[in-house]
Design a protein around this motif. Structure first.
Motif: not given
Length: 304
Positions: A162-165, A238-239, A256-260
């Motif tokens: 999976r990827r994360a911002i 970055a993602r 990690r940002i914008l997780t919601p």
């Protein structure tokens, strides 16, 4: 002739496209092959082959039977090989192909233990984000992401990606944290130069609608490892794959940002090799070793 023998004759006829060619390969007479196919069709009660004076081809039922025969014969051969090689120690040069980032961070750290376990094996690893033709380039095993496209290859799933911002704490301190995907237009978003599909970040809003954001900024690279380094240096957002960023997130070097709003799809990570037929002990040992190390939980997920 037993049923396995019948299957072997039938598959060879389909593959060769003629009784005479199949007979030569099987060291039988053409008439013996023809009679064998006739007896098989009589027993099954269906026509398996269309015969003309110029060509021979499988019927619809014959093609379905052929596909099953190939799988059965392959499984039988692999079972016999597994037993015969059970006490054969893995040895020789093992050529492994892998992407740069995953190879550096997840495969390379495991190699010393593998070589300690199998001292008669030498590993030759190639790290590249260009997809290699395993057979043409003489590779034994490759690590590939996504659904297997080549039906001649065998894949064993190791984990999912999976990827994360994410970005660095220093970047957030300088520019503030975005609270909504729409705010990303005001931030430097690092992009992939070659994999264009990775540059569209799909967020999901509370009402269930998708909100796409394109990665655009002052830096692009053709591999995740370089983008990872730039994010750590505070250049932008970055993602990136969780297998890259999980250690730094735990250490507080990345956030990690914008997780919601973001939950990436799962992409399978597979160990891929050309065929089950005559699978060498060194390949079997390496793939089994990787499955052991990445299951039931891959290393990066144990950090979260």
């Amino acid at each position: 002739m037993d049923r396995a023998g019948e299957m072997a004759v039938f598959t060879k006829v389909v593959e060769e496209g003629s009784f005479s060619s199949a007979a030569r390969a099987l060291k039988l007479t053409p008439s013996a092959v023809s009679k064998q196919i006739g007896r098989l069709e009589d027993r099954l009660g269906v026509r398996l082959l269309n015969r003309t004076t110029r060509q021979l081809s499988a019927t619809e039922e014959g093609d379905a039977f052929y596909q099953r025969c190939v799988r059965i014969l392959t499984d039988m051969e692999e079972a016999e090989l597994a037993v015969s090689q059970r006490h054969s120690a893995p040895r020789g040069t093992l050529r492994v192909n892998c992407g740069v980032a995953f190879g550096k961070h997840q495969i390379s750290p495991l190699i010393p233990e593998f070589l300690d376990r199998y001292p008669e094996v030498n590993v030759e690893m190639t790290l590249t984000d260009a997809l290699a033709d395993l057979v043409e380039e003489g590779q034994d095993v490759a690590i590939r992401f996504g659904k297997l496209q080549d039906s001649s290859m065998v894949a064993r799933q190791l984990a999912v990606s999976r990827r994360a911002i994410c970005c660095s704490p220093d970047f957030l301190e300088r520019f503030g944290e975005p609270k909504h995907p729409s705010e990303l237009v005001n931030y430097n978003r690092l992009a992939f130069a070659m994999a264009i599909h990775l540059n569209e970040w799909i967020f999901r809003l509370p009402d269930g609608t998708e909100y796409p954001v394109k990665a655009e900024g002052n830096f692009t690279a053709n591999n995740g490892e370089t983008i990872h380094e730039m994010v750590l240096a505070g250049l932008g957002i970055a993602r990136l794959a969780e297998f890259l960023v999980a250690p730094e997130v735990k250490e507080g070097k990345l956030v990690r940002i914008l997780t919601p709003f973001y939950r990436d799809v799962e992409v399978p990570i597979n160990a891929v090799y050309p065929t089950r037929r005559h699978l060498s002990p060194k390949v079997r040992a390496f793939v089994d070793f990787l499955v052991e190390k990445f299951n039931p939980v891959p290393p990066w997920e144990s950090l979260t």
